[in-house]
Design a protein around this motif. Sequence first.
Motif, PDB file in Angstrom:
ATOM      1  N   ALA A 163     -92.291  61.277 -20.583  1.00 40.60           N
ATOM      2  CA  ALA A 163     -91.532  60.152 -20.045  1.00 40.60           C
ATOM      3  C   ALA A 163     -92.370  58.898 -20.260  1.00 40.60           C
ATOM      4  CB  ALA A 163     -91.222  60.350 -18.561  1.00 40.60           C
ATOM      5  N   SER A 164     -91.727  57.745 -20.187  1.00 44.89           N
ATOM      6  CA  SER A 164     -92.459  56.495 -20.375  1.00 44.89           C
ATOM      7  C   SER A 164     -93.460  56.304 -19.233  1.00 44.89           C
ATOM      8  CB  SER A 164     -91.483  55.315 -20.401  1.00 44.89           C
ATOM      9  OG  SER A 164     -90.914  55.117 -19.108  1.00 44.89           O
ATOM     10  N   VAL A 194     -91.829  54.909 -16.057  1.00 45.18           N
ATOM     11  CA  VAL A 194     -91.098  55.917 -15.290  1.00 45.18           C
ATOM     12  C   VAL A 194     -92.068  56.862 -14.589  1.00 45.18           C
ATOM     13  CG1 VAL A 194     -89.582  57.938 -15.496  1.00 45.18           C
ATOM     14  CG2 VAL A 194     -89.001  55.814 -16.679  1.00 45.18           C
ATOM     15  N   ASP A 203     -87.845  64.147 -23.672  1.00 41.61           N
ATOM     16  CA  ASP A 203     -88.176  62.884 -23.014  1.00 41.61           C
ATOM     17  C   ASP A 203     -87.250  62.749 -21.811  1.00 41.61           C
ATOM     18  OD1 ASP A 203     -88.499  60.269 -22.156  1.00 41.61           O
ATOM     19  OD2 ASP A 203     -88.780  59.479 -24.176  1.00 41.61           O
ATOM     20  N   SER A 204     -87.827  62.831 -20.626  1.00 48.47           N
ATOM     21  CA  SER A 204     -87.027  62.829 -19.404  1.00 48.47           C
ATOM     22  C   SER A 204     -86.887  61.446 -18.778  1.00 48.47           C
ATOM     23  CB  SER A 204     -87.656  63.783 -18.372  1.00 48.47           C
ATOM     24  OG  SER A 204     -88.910  63.274 -17.924  1.00 48.47           O
ATOM     25  N   SER A 205     -87.269  60.409 -19.518  1.00 47.03           N
ATOM     26  CA  SER A 205     -87.267  59.046 -18.961  1.00 47.03           C
ATOM     27  C   SER A 205     -85.920  58.657 -18.369  1.00 47.03           C
ATOM     28  CB  SER A 205     -87.662  58.028 -20.037  1.00 47.03           C
ATOM     29  OG  SER A 205     -88.950  58.269 -20.520  1.00 47.03           O
ATOM     30  N   ASN A 206     -84.846  59.006 -19.069  1.00 50.45           N
ATOM     31  CA  ASN A 206     -83.502  58.608 -18.634  1.00 50.45           C
ATOM     32  C   ASN A 206     -82.681  59.778 -18.115  1.00 50.45           C
ATOM     33  OD1 ASN A 206     -83.851  55.823 -19.461  1.00 50.45           O
ATOM     34  ND2 ASN A 206     -83.688  56.555 -21.568  1.00 50.45           N
ATOM     35  N   LEU A 207     -83.369  60.858 -17.719  1.00 54.37           N
ATOM     36  CA  LEU A 207     -82.690  62.054 -17.235  1.00 54.37           C
ATOM     37  C   LEU A 207     -83.154  62.386 -15.824  1.00 54.37           C
ATOM     38  CD1 LEU A 207     -83.182  64.317 -20.399  1.00 54.37           C
ATOM     39  CD2 LEU A 207     -81.140  62.987 -19.826  1.00 54.37           C
ATOM     40  N   ASN A 208     -82.239  62.913 -15.013  1.00 57.73           N
ATOM     41  CA  ASN A 208     -82.664  63.413 -13.720  1.00 57.73           C
ATOM     42  C   ASN A 208     -83.121  64.861 -13.868  1.00 57.73           C
ATOM     43  OD1 ASN A 208     -80.363  65.137 -13.605  1.00 57.73           O
ATOM     44  ND2 ASN A 208     -79.130  63.543 -12.618  1.00 57.73           N
ATOM     45  N   THR A 231     -82.435  67.271 -17.161  1.00 58.30           N
ATOM     46  CA  THR A 231     -83.584  67.737 -17.940  1.00 58.30           C
ATOM     47  C   THR A 231     -83.587  69.258 -18.035  1.00 58.30           C
ATOM     48  OG1 THR A 231     -84.890  65.842 -17.198  1.00 58.30           O
ATOM     49  CG2 THR A 231     -86.095  67.693 -18.139  1.00 58.30           C
TER      50      THR A 231
END
Length: 203
Positions: free
Chosen positions: A116-117, A120, A179-184, A188
């Motif tokens: 993740a970023s 985040v 990449d889970s940056s935009n996932l809950n 994920t």
Amino acid sequence: MNQKERAKNLGYLFVVGGPGGSGASTIARMLADSFSLKRIYGGKMFRSLLKKAGYEESDDAYSKKNEKLLKKLDKQVEELLMSEIQNPNVLIESKNFAALATKKKLPCTVRIWITASLNVRAQRTLLKQGIKPGFKSFHKYLEARNNLKNRYRIDAMRYSSLYGINYDKPEEYNDIIIDSSNLNEKETFDLILKNIKDGGYIK
């Protein structure tokens, strides 16, 4: 990417890793529950050894002067993890075990890397501590961000020096990278399950 088949009597060996705040621990727990695996957490082993060495908070130990100590503890954790994979149906949660398994040609069912970023990951670290992101907690956010950057940098140097691992290239050692940056958490997890199924890792 698997070099050879794991012995049938040993069942599954999942490996899950990711930098701090990526959500790897949450996903590891969910996978362990879903596939009835014994979860072995390398980070917990490492922190326990750090505590014995006199460090209550792991971030306090992440400095250049402690590089020799950290490497020594890395090797101790490696030995513990290597003994654990001789047991059936295990999930290893570790930042570097997928790379070690690749280099040692250890058979794994699947190796999964969660990323993740930095932004985040810092926010997730605060939430884990019960701190809501916002103006009042901005200094805490910066502190978490700096700690994560420092830890990542020192981890990368240690793993490179000890094992020749390129920490910046998880695709060299893992079967699935998310990449889970935009996932809950659920999104994920569901995406990983789909990748496991579509990739034929579970037969």
